[in-house]
Scaffold this motif. Structure first.
Motif, short mmCIF file in Angstrom:
data_model
loop_
_atom_site.label_atom_id
_atom_site.label_comp_id
_atom_site.label_asym_id
_atom_site.label_seq_id
_atom_site.Cartn_x
_atom_site.Cartn_y
_atom_site.Cartn_z
N ALA A 255 0.89 -1.16 0.00
CA ALA A 255 0.00 0.00 0.00
C ALA A 255 0.92 1.21 0.00
O ALA A 255 2.13 1.07 0.17
N VAL A 256 0.36 2.38 -0.21
CA VAL A 256 1.17 3.60 -0.22
C VAL A 256 0.64 4.53 0.87
O VAL A 256 -0.54 4.85 0.91
N GLN A 257 1.53 4.92 1.75
CA GLN A 257 1.22 5.85 2.83
C GLN A 257 1.32 7.27 2.29
O GLN A 257 2.42 7.75 2.01
N VAL A 258 0.20 7.93 2.11
CA VAL A 258 0.19 9.29 1.57
C VAL A 258 0.35 10.27 2.72
O VAL A 258 -0.55 10.44 3.54
N ILE A 259 1.54 10.90 2.78
CA ILE A 259 1.86 11.75 3.92
C ILE A 259 2.70 12.94 3.47
O ILE A 259 3.59 12.77 2.63
N PRO A 260 2.43 14.15 3.95
CA PRO A 260 1.31 14.54 4.81
C PRO A 260 0.05 14.75 3.97
O PRO A 260 0.02 15.62 3.09
N ALA A 261 -0.96 13.95 4.26
CA ALA A 261 -2.15 13.92 3.41
C ALA A 261 -2.87 15.26 3.38
O ALA A 261 -3.54 15.59 2.39
N ASP A 262 -2.77 16.05 4.46
CA ASP A 262 -3.52 17.30 4.50
C ASP A 262 -3.01 18.32 3.49
O ASP A 262 -3.73 19.26 3.15
N LEU A 263 -1.79 18.14 2.99
CA LEU A 263 -1.29 19.08 1.98
C LEU A 263 -2.10 18.99 0.69
O LEU A 263 -2.16 19.96 -0.07
N GLY A 264 -2.71 17.84 0.44
CA GLY A 264 -3.50 17.68 -0.77
C GLY A 264 -4.93 18.14 -0.63
O GLY A 264 -5.68 18.16 -1.62
N GLY A 265 -5.33 18.49 0.58
CA GLY A 265 -6.70 18.92 0.80
C GLY A 265 -7.63 17.74 1.10
O GLY A 265 -7.26 16.57 0.93
N ALA A 266 -8.84 18.07 1.49
CA ALA A 266 -9.79 17.05 1.93
C ALA A 266 -10.24 16.13 0.81
O ALA A 266 -10.71 15.02 1.07
N THR A 267 -10.12 16.57 -0.44
CA THR A 267 -10.58 15.74 -1.57
C THR A 267 -9.41 15.10 -2.33
O THR A 267 -9.59 14.62 -3.45
N TYR A 268 -8.23 15.10 -1.72
CA TYR A 268 -7.05 14.57 -2.43
C TYR A 268 -7.21 13.09 -2.76
O TYR A 268 -6.69 12.62 -3.77
N GLY A 269 -7.91 12.35 -1.92
CA GLY A 269 -8.12 10.93 -2.19
C GLY A 269 -8.83 10.70 -3.51
O GLY A 269 -8.49 9.78 -4.26
N GLU A 270 -9.81 11.54 -3.80
CA GLU A 270 -10.54 11.43 -5.07
C GLU A 270 -9.60 11.70 -6.24
O GLU A 270 -9.65 11.03 -7.28
N SER A 271 -8.73 12.70 -6.07
CA SER A 271 -7.79 13.03 -7.14
C SER A 271 -6.82 11.88 -7.38
O SER A 271 -6.53 11.52 -8.54
N LEU A 272 -6.28 11.31 -6.31
CA LEU A 272 -5.33 10.21 -6.48
C LEU A 272 -5.98 8.99 -7.10
O LEU A 272 -5.33 8.24 -7.83
#
Length: 221
Positions: free
Chosen positions: A138-155
């Protein structure tokens, strides 16, 4: 120009994330403090329903102390900078997942051989794709908050197929978005643990536990 190869891409054999992680969908990331400062906060979180924790790597004595108390009621991973020398003791302690930072390919290979699922760190879509292509479990996306609250959708669109686990500043709204975008779990540090391990109030910790668990309940409804 030579012809492109028609051979299929090699299959990457990945380790599954541990069942407790997939079941709880929350990993509480504990700070680098003495074991004695962890006992009361971890007890509160376990009582409230948080069942998976991650301890900082590099202190096997602390890991053994904490897991000897809570190992029957919770599961434990490790996070941070790791060395190959730590792997055998972690296997002996029953660790099945880690969140390594700046992990060399040799370390990741040894973790896989030992049966410990690894989620190395990455942030940008290019980094996430590279980590996934290299065989990360799996990939640990850190610091996730830099991408904003919708970064998961973008990734999900920019790194298709990659299993992403966010960590770092993930609040309840972002947590919901990450899980809805396909993240199998979220790693919660200050947004859940807060200052509870450094003298903060335990009633406030209980409220934070209930808030994040309510998100899980709502998603499952």
């Amino acid at each position: 120009m030579g012809a492109m190869s028609s051979d299929p891409a090699p299959t990457v054999e990945r380790l599954p994330l541990p069942e407790p992680v997939l079941a709880s969908r929350i990993v509480a990331v504990l700070p680098d403090v003495a074991a004695a400062d962890l006992f009361a906060p971890v007890e509160v979180m376990v009582e409230e329903g948080i069942k998976v924790f991650s301890l900082p790597a590099g202190d096997l004595e602390r890991f053994t102390t904490v897991t000897s108390v809570f190992g029957a009621r919770a599961s434990f991973a490790v996070h941070g900078v790791m060395t190959i020398d730590e792997i055998d003791p972690l296997v002996a302690a029953g660790v099945s997942m880690c969140l390594p930072v700046a992990a060399a390919p040799e370390l990741l290979a040894e973790l896989r051989a030992a049966g410990i699922a690894a989620a190395p760190d990455a942030l940008t879509p290019i980094e996430v794709r590279a980590a996934w292509a290299a065989g990360a479990d799996a990939v640990q996306v850190i610091p996730a908050d830099l991408g904003g609250a919708t970064y998961g959708e973008s990734l999900a669109a920019l790194a298709p197929g990659a299993v992403c686990v966010p960590r770092g500043g993930v609040g309840s709204y972002a947590m919901r978005n990450w899980l809805m975008a396909g993240a199998p779990a979220v790693c919660l540090d200050d947004t859940l643990v807060g200052d509870a391990c450094r003298g903060g109030t335990l009633p406030s910790l209980r409220e934070r536990c209930r808030s994040v668990l309510a998100v899980i309940t709502d998603i499952r409804a």
